[in-house]
Design a protein around this motif. Sequence first.
Motif, mmCIF file in Angstrom:
data_model
loop_
_atom_site.group_PDB
_atom_site.id
_atom_site.type_symbol
_atom_site.label_atom_id
_atom_site.label_comp_id
_atom_site.label_asym_id
_atom_site.label_seq_id
_atom_site.Cartn_x
_atom_site.Cartn_y
_atom_site.Cartn_z
ATOM 1 N N THR A 135 0.792 -1.287 0.242
ATOM 2 C CA THR A 135 -0.073 -0.048 0.062
ATOM 3 C C THR A 135 0.647 1.249 0.072
ATOM 4 O O THR A 135 1.709 1.280 0.906
ATOM 5 C CB THR A 135 -0.945 0.060 1.115
ATOM 6 O OG1 THR A 135 -1.776 -0.878 1.103
ATOM 7 C CG2 THR A 135 -1.814 1.264 1.119
ATOM 8 N N ARG A 136 0.534 2.086 -0.920
ATOM 9 C CA ARG A 136 1.393 3.479 -0.996
ATOM 10 C C ARG A 136 0.311 4.586 -0.557
ATOM 11 O O ARG A 136 -0.688 4.546 -1.040
ATOM 12 C CB ARG A 136 1.818 3.504 -2.274
ATOM 13 C CG ARG A 136 2.499 2.694 -2.811
ATOM 14 C CD ARG A 136 3.113 3.063 -4.618
ATOM 15 N NE ARG A 136 3.406 4.467 -4.902
ATOM 16 C CZ ARG A 136 3.560 4.831 -5.985
ATOM 17 N NH1 ARG A 136 3.051 4.332 -7.333
ATOM 18 N NH2 ARG A 136 4.204 6.081 -6.155
ATOM 19 N N VAL A 137 1.009 5.158 0.591
ATOM 20 C CA VAL A 137 0.243 6.450 0.997
ATOM 21 C C VAL A 137 1.048 7.704 0.626
ATOM 22 O O VAL A 137 2.050 7.934 1.092
ATOM 23 C CB VAL A 137 0.279 6.200 2.644
ATOM 24 C CG1 VAL A 137 -0.649 7.512 2.957
ATOM 25 C CG2 VAL A 137 -0.723 5.140 3.167
ATOM 26 N N ILE A 138 0.320 8.459 -0.333
ATOM 27 C CA ILE A 138 1.027 9.642 -1.061
ATOM 28 C C ILE A 138 0.400 10.828 -0.557
ATOM 29 O O ILE A 138 -0.835 11.369 -0.617
ATOM 30 C CB ILE A 138 0.773 9.340 -2.453
ATOM 31 C CG1 ILE A 138 1.330 8.078 -3.122
ATOM 32 C CG2 ILE A 138 1.632 10.655 -3.214
ATOM 33 C CD1 ILE A 138 1.007 7.962 -4.546
ATOM 34 N N PRO A 139 1.176 11.676 0.559
ATOM 35 C CA PRO A 139 0.737 12.977 0.836
ATOM 36 C C PRO A 139 0.730 13.900 -0.348
ATOM 37 O O PRO A 139 1.300 13.955 -1.185
ATOM 38 C CB PRO A 139 1.658 13.224 1.963
ATOM 39 C CG PRO A 139 2.607 12.106 2.187
ATOM 40 C CD PRO A 139 2.414 11.129 0.831
ATOM 41 N N LEU A 140 -0.247 14.951 -0.187
ATOM 42 C CA LEU A 140 -0.544 15.801 -1.302
ATOM 43 C C LEU A 140 -0.316 17.225 -0.706
ATOM 44 O O LEU A 140 -0.484 18.162 -1.387
ATOM 45 C CB LEU A 140 -2.029 15.766 -1.651
ATOM 46 C CG LEU A 140 -2.433 14.586 -2.390
ATOM 47 C CD1 LEU A 140 -4.033 14.707 -2.648
ATOM 48 C CD2 LEU A 140 -1.643 14.135 -3.670
ATOM 49 N N ALA A 141 -0.170 17.320 0.632
ATOM 50 C CA ALA A 141 0.157 18.797 1.100
ATOM 51 C C ALA A 141 1.309 19.314 1.159
ATOM 52 O O ALA A 141 1.777 20.417 2.005
ATOM 53 C CB ALA A 141 -0.524 18.555 2.550
ATOM 54 N N GLY A 142 2.087 18.876 0.262
ATOM 55 C CA GLY A 142 3.441 19.604 -0.116
ATOM 56 C C GLY A 142 4.538 19.448 1.172
ATOM 57 O O GLY A 142 5.516 20.413 1.271
ATOM 58 N N ALA A 143 4.405 18.477 1.875
ATOM 59 C CA ALA A 143 5.403 17.947 2.890
ATOM 60 C C ALA A 143 6.678 17.687 2.435
ATOM 61 O O ALA A 143 6.789 17.123 1.324
ATOM 62 C CB ALA A 143 4.935 16.774 3.716
ATOM 63 N N PRO A 144 7.885 17.853 2.956
ATOM 64 C CA PRO A 144 9.088 17.785 2.542
ATOM 65 C C PRO A 144 9.414 16.247 2.405
ATOM 66 O O PRO A 144 8.696 15.308 3.139
ATOM 67 C CB PRO A 144 10.206 18.254 3.289
ATOM 68 C CG PRO A 144 9.378 18.372 4.545
ATOM 69 C CD PRO A 144 7.768 18.631 4.145
ATOM 70 N N HIS A 145 10.240 15.530 1.632
ATOM 71 C CA HIS A 145 10.529 14.102 1.543
ATOM 72 C C HIS A 145 11.181 13.876 2.884
ATOM 73 O O HIS A 145 11.955 14.824 3.564
ATOM 74 C CB HIS A 145 11.552 13.996 0.330
ATOM 75 C CG HIS A 145 10.802 13.723 -0.665
ATOM 76 N ND1 HIS A 145 10.157 12.746 -1.389
ATOM 77 C CD2 HIS A 145 10.616 14.912 -2.116
ATOM 78 C CE1 HIS A 145 9.547 12.901 -2.589
ATOM 79 N NE2 HIS A 145 9.715 14.172 -2.936
ATOM 80 N N LEU A 146 11.342 12.603 3.228
ATOM 81 C CA LEU A 146 12.032 12.107 4.216
ATOM 82 C C LEU A 146 13.488 12.311 3.903
ATOM 83 O O LEU A 146 13.847 12.322 3.105
ATOM 84 C CB LEU A 146 11.695 10.715 4.624
ATOM 85 C CG LEU A 146 9.951 10.479 4.763
ATOM 86 C CD1 LEU A 146 10.015 8.969 5.160
ATOM 87 C CD2 LEU A 146 9.899 10.858 6.340
ATOM 88 N N PRO A 147 14.420 12.199 5.080
ATOM 89 C CA PRO A 147 15.764 12.349 4.977
ATOM 90 C C PRO A 147 16.103 11.086 4.175
ATOM 91 O O PRO A 147 15.607 9.989 4.116
ATOM 92 C CB PRO A 147 16.385 12.342 6.497
ATOM 93 C CG PRO A 147 15.183 12.657 7.265
ATOM 94 C CD PRO A 147 13.856 12.206 6.443
#
Length: 314
Positions: free
Chosen positions: A184-196
């Motif tokens: 399952t892929r959970v894809i944020p849309l709110a412009g959060a930065p990528h993880l380190p």
Amino acid sequence: MLGLMAFAAVASGRAQSTDVPRLPWGHPDLEGTWTNATLTQLQRPAELGTKTHFTPEEAAAFARQRLEQTNADRPARPGDVGAYNDAFFERGSGGVKSRRTSLVIDPSDGRIPPLTPEAQRKVEARQQHEAASPADGPEDRWLTERCILFGATVPMLPEPYNNNYANIQTPDYVIIRVEMNHDTRVIPLAGAPHLPASMRQWVGDSRGRWDGNTLVVETRNLKFNEKSRFGVGYLNGLSDENLRVVERFTRTDPDTITYQATIEDRTVFTRPWTVELSLDRTPGPLYEVACHEGNYGMFNILSGHRAEERDLQR
């Protein structure tokens, strides 16, 4: 359920339609259940040369040929142990709706670009190790055989079976349920930065945004392994820590999403490459794929090679 749509014209330059179904919060309605099962091959067969598209008649003939070639119930060749019977496979009954001769659309020759010299050396070293030690342990086998990763996740490449997806939306997320290996892929849309970059995952770190009515998803921080993340269609593939995938989901009619994915890995490929395929509406539902639930395949592979080694020592 899921599906990533966007009533827009595909990358042909046509103006995007604004007449798309929308959810109460205004985003295009991408929910649904879809399949990317196709007889179209990842790379253009060499005998097709520079031919980019089939005529309708050629596409029908090619589909008949592919169905015959991939029929798992045909008599096995000498020494071939075979696999599942044909009822288990899910390649569809035809090629992609565009009638392209390959899923790779860029480069224009329909082929995955050459590897960099260093990546080619890694592939050759891997091949030498495989020839000498094909199954010393599970780590010597492909990620697909170990039920760790298939080509169906990022990018979403067709596999021989389990090619279904279900999409769910909220105002802040798009969720893609992948039938293969129940990922399952959970894809944020709110412009959060990528993880380190130190936080790597098999499905990577995806961030989505809307480009008109097209959903664009960028995935970084993909965990890498020399045994290929690209699935059965490209087992000789290689990736490393620099892999980046940009996907575009565009709904082109009520029953179709055109999916594009651009694969960039500057230390592996001499240039980026792009695939395009159809996601076609399907009734569903999605079932769980319990890949190693009661599966004796890995045990038999390893024990078979131990038996071969004992025979050589006699």
